[in-house]
Write a protein that holds these residues in place. Structure first.
Motif, PDB file in Angstrom:
ATOM      1  N   LEU A 138      -1.792   9.344 -16.184  1.00 28.70           N
ATOM      2  CA  LEU A 138      -3.274   9.600 -16.790  1.00 28.70           C
ATOM      3  C   LEU A 138      -3.329   9.944 -18.069  1.00 28.70           C
ATOM      4  CD1 LEU A 138      -4.355  11.856 -13.376  1.00 28.70           C
ATOM      5  CD2 LEU A 138      -5.409   9.604 -14.426  1.00 28.70           C
ATOM      6  N   GLN A 181      -6.900   6.610  -2.436  1.00 31.07           N
ATOM      7  CA  GLN A 181      -5.568   7.183  -2.238  1.00 31.07           C
ATOM      8  C   GLN A 181      -5.098   7.376  -3.725  1.00 31.07           C
ATOM      9  OE1 GLN A 181      -3.832   7.901   0.764  1.00 31.07           O
ATOM     10  NE2 GLN A 181      -2.776   9.017  -0.808  1.00 31.07           N
ATOM     11  N   MET A 203       2.463  -0.337  -8.539  1.00 33.85           N
ATOM     12  CA  MET A 203       2.637  -0.261  -7.259  1.00 33.85           C
ATOM     13  C   MET A 203       4.317  -0.049  -6.793  1.00 33.85           C
ATOM     14  SD  MET A 203      -0.205   0.140  -5.941  1.00 33.85           S
ATOM     15  CE  MET A 203      -2.206  -0.273  -5.928  1.00 33.85           C
ATOM     16  N   SER A 210       0.978   5.620  -1.587  1.00 36.85           N
ATOM     17  CA  SER A 210       0.227   6.671  -2.401  1.00 36.85           C
ATOM     18  C   SER A 210       0.994   6.729  -3.533  1.00 36.85           C
ATOM     19  CB  SER A 210       0.470   8.349  -1.540  1.00 36.85           C
ATOM     20  OG  SER A 210      -0.115   8.065  -0.364  1.00 36.85           O
ATOM     21  N   SER A 211       0.374   6.774  -4.547  1.00 32.84           N
ATOM     22  CA  SER A 211       1.398   6.581  -5.916  1.00 32.84           C
ATOM     23  C   SER A 211       0.403   7.391  -7.000  1.00 32.84           C
ATOM     24  CB  SER A 211       1.396   5.300  -6.527  1.00 32.84           C
ATOM     25  OG  SER A 211       0.160   4.650  -6.593  1.00 32.84           O
ATOM     26  N   LYS A 212       1.112   7.915  -7.914  1.00 34.64           N
ATOM     27  CA  LYS A 212       0.392   8.758  -8.796  1.00 34.64           C
ATOM     28  C   LYS A 212       0.238   8.031  -9.939  1.00 34.64           C
ATOM     29  CE  LYS A 212       1.104  13.135  -7.286  1.00 34.64           C
ATOM     30  NZ  LYS A 212       0.009  14.201  -7.049  1.00 34.64           N
ATOM     31  N   PRO A 213      -1.307   7.951 -10.365  1.00 33.49           N
ATOM     32  CA  PRO A 213      -1.361   7.094 -11.547  1.00 33.49           C
ATOM     33  C   PRO A 213      -0.938   7.817 -12.960  1.00 33.49           C
ATOM     34  CG  PRO A 213      -3.460   8.011 -10.971  1.00 33.49           C
ATOM     35  CD  PRO A 213      -2.148   8.446  -9.978  1.00 33.49           C
ATOM     36  N   PHE A 239       0.870  -1.200   0.016  1.00 30.22           N
ATOM     37  CA  PHE A 239       0.206  -0.093  -0.083  1.00 30.22           C
ATOM     38  C   PHE A 239       0.952   1.217  -0.094  1.00 30.22           C
ATOM     39  CE2 PHE A 239      -3.797   2.361   0.748  1.00 30.22           C
ATOM     40  CZ  PHE A 239      -3.039   3.768   1.256  1.00 30.22           C
ATOM     41  N   ASP A 247      -4.305  11.040  -5.025  1.00 30.97           N
ATOM     42  CA  ASP A 247      -3.064  11.668  -5.522  1.00 30.97           C
ATOM     43  C   ASP A 247      -3.308  12.274  -7.062  1.00 30.97           C
ATOM     44  OD1 ASP A 247      -1.164   8.789  -4.132  1.00 30.97           O
ATOM     45  OD2 ASP A 247      -1.819  10.656  -3.591  1.00 30.97           O
ATOM     46  N   ASP A 270     -14.896  11.364 -19.597  1.00 33.03           N
ATOM     47  CA  ASP A 270     -14.115  10.799 -20.618  1.00 33.03           C
ATOM     48  C   ASP A 270     -14.136   9.301 -20.630  1.00 33.03           C
ATOM     49  OD1 ASP A 270     -13.651  13.198 -21.370  1.00 33.03           O
ATOM     50  OD2 ASP A 270     -11.622  13.564 -20.505  1.00 33.03           O
ATOM     51  N   GLU A 271     -13.932   8.759 -19.424  1.00 30.48           N
ATOM     52  CA  GLU A 271     -13.986   7.215 -19.366  1.00 30.48           C
ATOM     53  C   GLU A 271     -15.329   6.710 -19.808  1.00 30.48           C
ATOM     54  OE1 GLU A 271     -11.748   3.653 -18.743  1.00 30.48           O
ATOM     55  OE2 GLU A 271     -11.371   5.859 -19.130  1.00 30.48           O
ATOM     56  N   VAL A 317      -2.795   1.609 -15.906  1.00 27.36           N
ATOM     57  CA  VAL A 317      -2.156   0.864 -14.882  1.00 27.36           C
ATOM     58  C   VAL A 317      -1.686   1.564 -13.769  1.00 27.36           C
ATOM     59  CG1 VAL A 317      -0.556  -1.174 -14.610  1.00 27.36           C
ATOM     60  CG2 VAL A 317      -2.071  -0.953 -16.665  1.00 27.36           C
ATOM     61  N   ILE A 318      -2.006   1.296 -12.807  1.00 24.76           N
ATOM     62  CA  ILE A 318      -1.379   2.056 -11.398  1.00 24.76           C
ATOM     63  C   ILE A 318      -0.096   1.217 -10.770  1.00 24.76           C
ATOM     64  CG2 ILE A 318      -1.625   3.143  -9.450  1.00 24.76           C
ATOM     65  CD1 ILE A 318      -4.464   3.818 -10.314  1.00 24.76           C
ATOM     66  N   PRO A 347      -8.000  11.765 -24.645  1.00 21.46           N
ATOM     67  CA  PRO A 347      -8.314  12.166 -23.415  1.00 21.46           C
ATOM     68  C   PRO A 347      -7.709  11.444 -22.151  1.00 21.46           C
ATOM     69  CG  PRO A 347     -10.477  11.008 -24.409  1.00 21.46           C
ATOM     70  CD  PRO A 347      -9.108  10.934 -25.335  1.00 21.46           C
ATOM     71  N   PRO A 348      -7.768  12.060 -21.044  1.00 23.90           N
ATOM     72  CA  PRO A 348      -7.129  11.029 -19.990  1.00 23.90           C
ATOM     73  C   PRO A 348      -7.743   9.863 -19.690  1.00 23.90           C
ATOM     74  CG  PRO A 348      -7.855  13.409 -19.236  1.00 23.90           C
ATOM     75  CD  PRO A 348      -8.237  13.410 -20.659  1.00 23.90           C
ATOM     76  N   ARG A 349      -7.013   9.107 -19.473  1.00 25.92           N
ATOM     77  CA  ARG A 349      -7.546   7.750 -19.399  1.00 25.92           C
ATOM     78  C   ARG A 349      -6.991   7.053 -17.756  1.00 25.92           C
ATOM     79  NH1 ARG A 349      -9.904   8.369 -23.219  1.00 25.92           N
ATOM     80  NH2 ARG A 349      -9.730   7.352 -25.227  1.00 25.92           N
ATOM     81  N   PHE A 350      -7.800   6.005 -17.269  1.00 28.18           N
ATOM     82  CA  PHE A 350      -7.233   5.452 -16.167  1.00 28.18           C
ATOM     83  C   PHE A 350      -6.170   4.434 -16.582  1.00 28.18           C
ATOM     84  CE2 PHE A 350     -11.296   7.087 -14.450  1.00 28.18           C
ATOM     85  CZ  PHE A 350     -10.536   7.475 -13.223  1.00 28.18           C
TER      86      PHE A 350
END
Lengths: 705, 115
Positions: A68, B53, A82, A63-66, A61, B57, B92-93, A79-80, A74-77
């Motif tokens: 984006l 979290q 770890m 805090s991490s910046k994905p 666990f 972020d 967007d998503e 893979v974040i 356009p922005p996408r989610f």
């Protein structure tokens, strides 16, 4: 006890998690334990917790910046990851960021250096450089008095030296300087408000000097981004190719092209693209709608662009070279359309153009000419009034102005001033209503001249019915276009030909008093219903042929009007539709009305249940309208074919029984149509709508064979 | 084996969707997501707060001290609010997913045949 056990389990989570969210997690588990009771539910909770513990322990666990932003979208989610980035990677990233920041800052400052005023030259397109920049809220122009006086003096000098009528230019300039001297501009910031105020004052003075409203004089434009300092650099072949590729990727600004029910062509443009790149695409777009019976051109979001493309499209709407007025002096756009265009069939088809307050520039040129030539019905809002015919001059980094420097060409049409005040539509409705407002009459317009356009039956035989028994009533349209009807009243023919209910309805009046039934056999000519047509096109043809039969043999004269009246709007109920897609696709439909299982047909039954294998929402609205007390219009916005199967329902109205016949069957044991529709996730809402209303002006008994 | 990264992605979108109308605390977010998915998605605390979290972020949600009306606050909780960037990302998503759905419908690869 259970709560405590769950809370203890949380102690097994990674330390980082416990530090960051331990307290909340405990609270969450307490909440869940309190609400999720029962043996199996609690087993499920424990299982959830165990899996969650496993996943969290596995991933850790932090805090991490994905990641984006994708560069190309356009922005996408994404893979974040770890894993913490390594220090070396952080250092390289930081260094790159600093370097890039410094480079961009330097570049922007270079671009913002003051430049001498420059004439940007004329463009083929209608849009003015800097136009639209008023949208920016950021005010970057200096607001000190000296800079303001200097700017106003520059605007005044431009008016004096460049406006087409030097004497008026002088007076406009003097008025502006006088206002400045009186301190009228002191409280203004030097941005959009300033430009708007100066424009208003120029207009006021113009009116006082006798220049009519709507005549373009000058327009001061503020741009938060620095205006380019000189004429645009010549386009290289590479730049042209890039622009061309970009336009082609955007389908040359043809946002939608489709054929609506009743074979109405619909095209939506967000602009008129550069004809040098898009001439072929435009030709293909028009060719794809060549067989349409009518055309809706949606320019509600058309911000203008290249007049050549607007002229090219207009060319398809005429059968001879037609003059199109362009207010710009020395416009590069040819004065006449290239009509007639070989193979084009749209020249005589009805055209509706949708407009909004965003319709501007080249789009206004297109709409204005079609309206003046009475070639289109304009539906929607007044257009923007941004068809600048002046030349643009840069005054400083953020302010420029367009000025009418030359006398515009003579305008042969009576309606003037649209370049500045916008063009009034023929049918004024809001942006949201424009499509429906055009669709209803356009579909009707399509249906009416169908008599002339459709082939006529070759042989028609009409005889008094051998059996006048209603149960023997049959009407069948065969795939080749033949009509085969037994014991039909004329009302049934009217219903098919005009899409009106069979029972008394406010949409059809002055029916004849006679109720004779006929046996009709009508033979269609070869290829009356060509194979390639869609179902709706085939139906449109047959409607035309039956209208022809009615006019020819029953001497029918029908009047159609559009009236606003209370209706039921068929809409989607809360919770969404509950409709089963049909297994038949539109292209696989068999055009044969005699087959109960063909598309767009309902299978009759007691209480007229909604039973069909492949119907669309228009079919549904039309079918239930036979027994509702108000007309029904489809407002579901659902497309496609569906299979429905419901119980029967109580009709809201039935025709009076024929004299001497027993009263109609009772339907008291059936539910209402509202209940039946609710099961399909649909509902009827009473509202007002404009619908076609038919009046039989004349009809007589047929003359026989 | 499920694709964990993919699951994370979908969960975050769900969380953003749950916050479109109200500021919520962790348990409320979990319940909203569960309702949105007809009970198919239940998040444990680790999954939920890891996602929260990550969204914090990314600037897609923000922690707020309280949510307006006094009676609605519980001092033991942390409340989260959707930011403008989060709303845009969710939109967007959703548009991207709608596009995927459109193609899937056209290709007829959807299970079941209801609209």
């Amino acid at each position: 006890m259970f709560e405590t056990f769950c809370v203890l389990l949380l102690r097994l989570y990674p330390a980082g998690f416990q530090r960051a969210y331990g307290r909340e997690a405990v609270q969450l588990m307490r909440d869940r334990a309190r609400h999720e009771r029962g043996f199996f539910v609690r087993i499920r909770l424990l299982l959830d917790l165990a899996i969650d513990l496993g996943v969290t322990s596995l991933h850790g666990f932090q805090s991490s910046k994905p990641l984006l932003a994708h560069i190309d979208g356009p922005p996408r989610f994404d893979v974040i990851h770890m894993h913490r980035p390594r220090p070396a990677a952080l250092a390289v990233g930081m260094l790159t960021t600093i370097l890039m920041f410094a480079a961009f800052t330097l570049l922007l400052q270079l671009e913002a250096l003051p430049n001498a005023p420059a004439h940007l030259g004329k463009r083929s397109g209608f849009a003015m450089p800097g136009a639209g920049s008023n949208r920016s809220a950021r005010q970057v122009t200096a607001a000190n008095p000296e800079a303001r006086h200097k700017l106003i003096a520059a605007i005044a000098a431009n008016l004096k030296q460049r406006y087409v009528d030097r004497a008026i230019g002088q007076q406009l300039a003097d008025a502006l300087l006088a206002r400045d001297k009186k301190g009228e501009y002191e409280s203004l910031d030097m941005g959009t408000n300033f430009a708007a105020r100066i424009n208003r004052d120029i207009q006021t003075t113009s009116r006082a000097l006798g220049i009519p409203r709507g005549v373009f004089v000058a327009d001061v434009v503020y741009s938060a981004r620095p205006l380019p300092a000189g004429p645009p650099p010549p386009m290289t072949e590479q730049m042209r190719e890039r622009d061309r590729a970009m336009l082609l990727q955007q389908n040359c600004l043809f946002e939608r092209i489709e054929t609506l029910p009743r074979n109405v062509g619909y095209m939506k443009l967000t602009g008129f693209a550069d004809a040098t790149a898009c001439q072929e695409t435009t030709a293909r777009a028009m060719a794809s709608l060549n067989d349409a019976a009518a055309l809706i051109v949606d320019l509600q979001d058309d911000g203008g662009g290249f007049g050549e493309t607007a002229l090219q499209i207009a060319g398809y709407l005429f059968d001879h070279p037609t003059f199109m007025y362009d207010p710009r002096p020395d416009s590069p756009v040819p004065a006449r359309t290239a009509s007639p265009i070989s193979g084009n069939k749209l020249a005589d088809k009805p055209v509706y153009v949708l407009t909004s307050s965003r319709t501007q520039s080249a789009a206004e040129y297109f709409v204005y000419n079609l309206k003046m030539l009475k070639r289109a019905t304009v539906v929607g809002e007044t257009t923007a009034g941004h068809q600048h015919s002046g030349a643009f001059h840069r005054i400083n980094d953020h302010v420029g102005m367009g000025i009418q420097e030359a006398v515009p060409p003579d305008n042969p049409y009576p309606v003037k001033g649209w370049e500045v005040i916008g063009l009034e539509p023929d049918v004024k409705v809001s942006r949201a209503e424009a499509f429906e407002a055009a669709r209803t009459p356009v579909e009707e317009t399509v249906a009416l001249p169908a008599v002339a356009q459709s082939p006529a039956f070759e042989v028609i035989s009409i005889k008094p019915a051998r059996s006048a028994d209603p149960p023997n009533m049959r009407m069948r349209v065969l795939p080749n276009g033949d009509l085969n009807a037994t014991a039909v009243p004329v009302l049934l023919l009217l219903q098919y030909a005009y899409d009106v209910p069979v029972n008394p309805s406010p949409r059809l009046s002055d029916l004849p008093g006679w109720r004779e039934r006929y046996d009709i056999e009508a033979k269609a000519p070869a290829n009356a219903v060509p194979f390639g047509l869609s179902e709706s096109q085939k139906r449109g043809r047959m409607q035309g042929m039956i209208r022809g039969l009615l006019a020819d043999r029953f001497k029918l004269v029908m009047r159609v009007e559009h009236k606003t009246m209370p209706v039921y709007a068929l809409t989607v109920a809360r919770g969404g539709p509950n409709l089963r897609k049909s297994t038949i696709a539109e292209r696989d439909c068999i055009f044969d009305t005699g087959t109960p299982e063909s598309c767009h047909n309902f299978i009759m039954g007691r209480g007229h249940p909604l039973n069909a294998r492949a119907i669309n929402m228009d079919d549904l609205a039309q079918y239930i309208e036979n027994w509702t007390d108000l007309p029904v219009v489809n407002r579901t916005a659902i497309s496609g074919l569906f299979a429905v199967e419901t119980e029967g329902w109580t009709p809201m109205r039935l025709p009076p029984p024929p004299p001497g016949n027993p009263p109609a069957a009772r339907f008291d044991d059936f539910p209402t149509i509202f209940t039946v529709l609710r099961k399909l996730g649909l509902e009827l809402k009473q509202q007002e709508a404009t619908v076609p209303v038919y009046t039989v002006k004349h009809i007589e008994r047929p003359a026989g064979e | 084996m499920p694709d964990v990264d993919h699951e994370m992605c979908a969960l975050k979108v769900r969380i953003l969707m749950s916050l479109t109308d109200d500021d919520l605390h962790g348990y409320e977010i979990m319940r909203r997501v569960e309702e949105q998915t007809d009970g198919r998605t239940r998040m444990g605390p680790g999954t939920l707060y890891s996602s929260i979290q990550a969204l914090l972020d990314a600037g897609f949600i923000a922690e707020v001290a309280s949510r307006g009306e006094e009676g609605l606050n519980d001092a033991r909780r942390r409340y989260y609010r959707l930011t403008a960037a989060g709303r845009k990302a969710a939109r967007d998503e959703a548009e991207r997913l709608a596009d995927v759905l459109r193609v899937a419908r056209a290709k007829k690869i959807l299970r079941g045949d209801h609209v």
